[in-house]
Scaffold this active site. Sequence first.
Site, PDB file in Angstrom:
ATOM      1  N   ARG A 116       0.847  -1.202   0.000  1.00 35.12           N
ATOM      2  CA  ARG A 116       0.000   0.000   0.000  1.00 35.12           C
ATOM      3  C   ARG A 116       0.875   1.243   0.000  1.00 35.12           C
ATOM      4  O   ARG A 116       2.013   1.208   0.414  1.00 35.12           O
ATOM      5  CB  ARG A 116      -0.898   0.007   1.245  1.00 35.12           C
ATOM      6  CG  ARG A 116      -2.059  -0.978   1.144  1.00 35.12           C
ATOM      7  CD  ARG A 116      -2.940  -0.897   2.381  1.00 35.12           C
ATOM      8  NE  ARG A 116      -3.563   0.413   2.506  1.00 35.12           N
ATOM      9  CZ  ARG A 116      -3.596   1.124   3.633  1.00 35.12           C
ATOM     10  NH1 ARG A 116      -3.036   0.677   4.723  1.00 35.12           N
ATOM     11  NH2 ARG A 116      -4.188   2.295   3.659  1.00 35.12           N
ATOM     12  N   LYS A 181       3.940  -6.642  11.958  1.00 32.36           N
ATOM     13  CA  LYS A 181       3.070  -6.950  10.817  1.00 32.36           C
ATOM     14  C   LYS A 181       3.254  -8.402  10.369  1.00 32.36           C
ATOM     15  O   LYS A 181       4.367  -8.873  10.178  1.00 32.36           O
ATOM     16  CB  LYS A 181       3.395  -5.994   9.666  1.00 32.36           C
ATOM     17  CG  LYS A 181       2.474  -6.141   8.492  1.00 32.36           C
ATOM     18  CD  LYS A 181       2.190  -4.811   7.863  1.00 32.36           C
ATOM     19  CE  LYS A 181       1.552  -4.964   6.497  1.00 32.36           C
ATOM     20  NZ  LYS A 181       1.089  -3.691   5.964  1.00 32.36           N
ATOM     21  N   ARG A 314      -2.004   5.545  13.427  1.00 30.39           N
ATOM     22  CA  ARG A 314      -1.075   5.112  14.476  1.00 30.39           C
ATOM     23  C   ARG A 314      -1.693   5.413  15.832  1.00 30.39           C
ATOM     24  O   ARG A 314      -2.636   6.218  15.926  1.00 30.39           O
ATOM     25  CB  ARG A 314       0.308   5.751  14.317  1.00 30.39           C
ATOM     26  CG  ARG A 314       0.319   7.252  14.375  1.00 30.39           C
ATOM     27  CD  ARG A 314       1.767   7.772  14.185  1.00 30.39           C
ATOM     28  NE  ARG A 314       1.858   9.130  14.664  1.00 30.39           N
ATOM     29  CZ  ARG A 314       1.474  10.195  13.979  1.00 30.39           C
ATOM     30  NH1 ARG A 314       0.951  10.066  12.769  1.00 30.39           N
ATOM     31  NH2 ARG A 314       1.591  11.411  14.497  1.00 30.39           N
TER      32      ARG A 314
END
Length: 318
Positions: A116, A181, A314
Amino acid sequence: MQTLLKLLGDGEFHSGEDLGLALGVSRTAVWKKLQQIQNELGIEFHKVRGRGYRLASPLSLLDARALNIEHARLGWKCKVHEIIDSTNAEALRLIQTQVTLPALVVAEQQTAGRGRRGRQWVSPFAQNLYYSIALRLDGGMRRLDGLSLLVGLAVVDTVQDLGVTSAGLKWPNDILVGPKKLAGVLLELTGDPADVCHVVIGIGLNINMRESDGVGQAWTSMSLELGRVLDRNEVICALSHKLSSYLAGHQRDGFTAYRQGWESKHVWQGLMVTLSTGAESIEGHVLGVGVDGALRLMVDGREEHFSGGEVSLRLAGD
Ligand code: BTN
């Protein structure tokens, strides 16, 4: 290269002579091929006098035949590549050639994997999942509502079923374990959004990767979480079954039926976050997501909705 890797894929020692016989080449040619594999694909071997060669760590290769059979059951075409620029790019090319859809593209390695917001997606050989499915969407944009969140939910539910129970979602569609992640989703659209359009659902999931220099953020893999090497074919099939069922539900009823499940796995549900949209930063309290997949934030006492695209999120204060 694939045949040689398959022979060594059992993790046992194989003599140069046996490998040469199986491939119909000399022992020297076997050694040269192994050097090539090591240099080009970064796969390490052990060589022990009197025993032969063995992979330094076990490898799970894609099994094109088994994947084709399993996906035919779902009515999906499945194309397995050894090395490709990007499975998303290949799925977009397939749409142009008018193949029967849905069509799934998977690869051992991507040389130009895309993430992305223009980022690169690190895609080493035979380690992870590089998976793109091309779909036709009749009925235009409305059919896209919540689709990328639904895909994230299918991924997190699959990895939880396979044992990574601490995996969660971060809006819009990151899959995390704690702050690390584990997987990401990239949807790319083509065609007329008001009429018939096509979507490519790209999924990158770290399965057996144990080290990497190139990833520019904290990451983990299923193997690091579970302490064992996984069969990547099993992961692909489990994901496709989940995704196929969720896509059918989404086509029927939209995202509504999945919304609560999604929120229950949202790692930042109820927390204060900072949302960045280009130059602007907005702080708010996460209320959840809408049926269209938008993030619902309480900002200065008012509920506001934000859609995906070029936004990032965030934790407030981070
Ligand atoms: C993200 O940035 O979080 C999304 C990453 C998506 C990566 C996958 S890997 C398979 C598919 N092919 C690509 O080039 N990208 C997606």
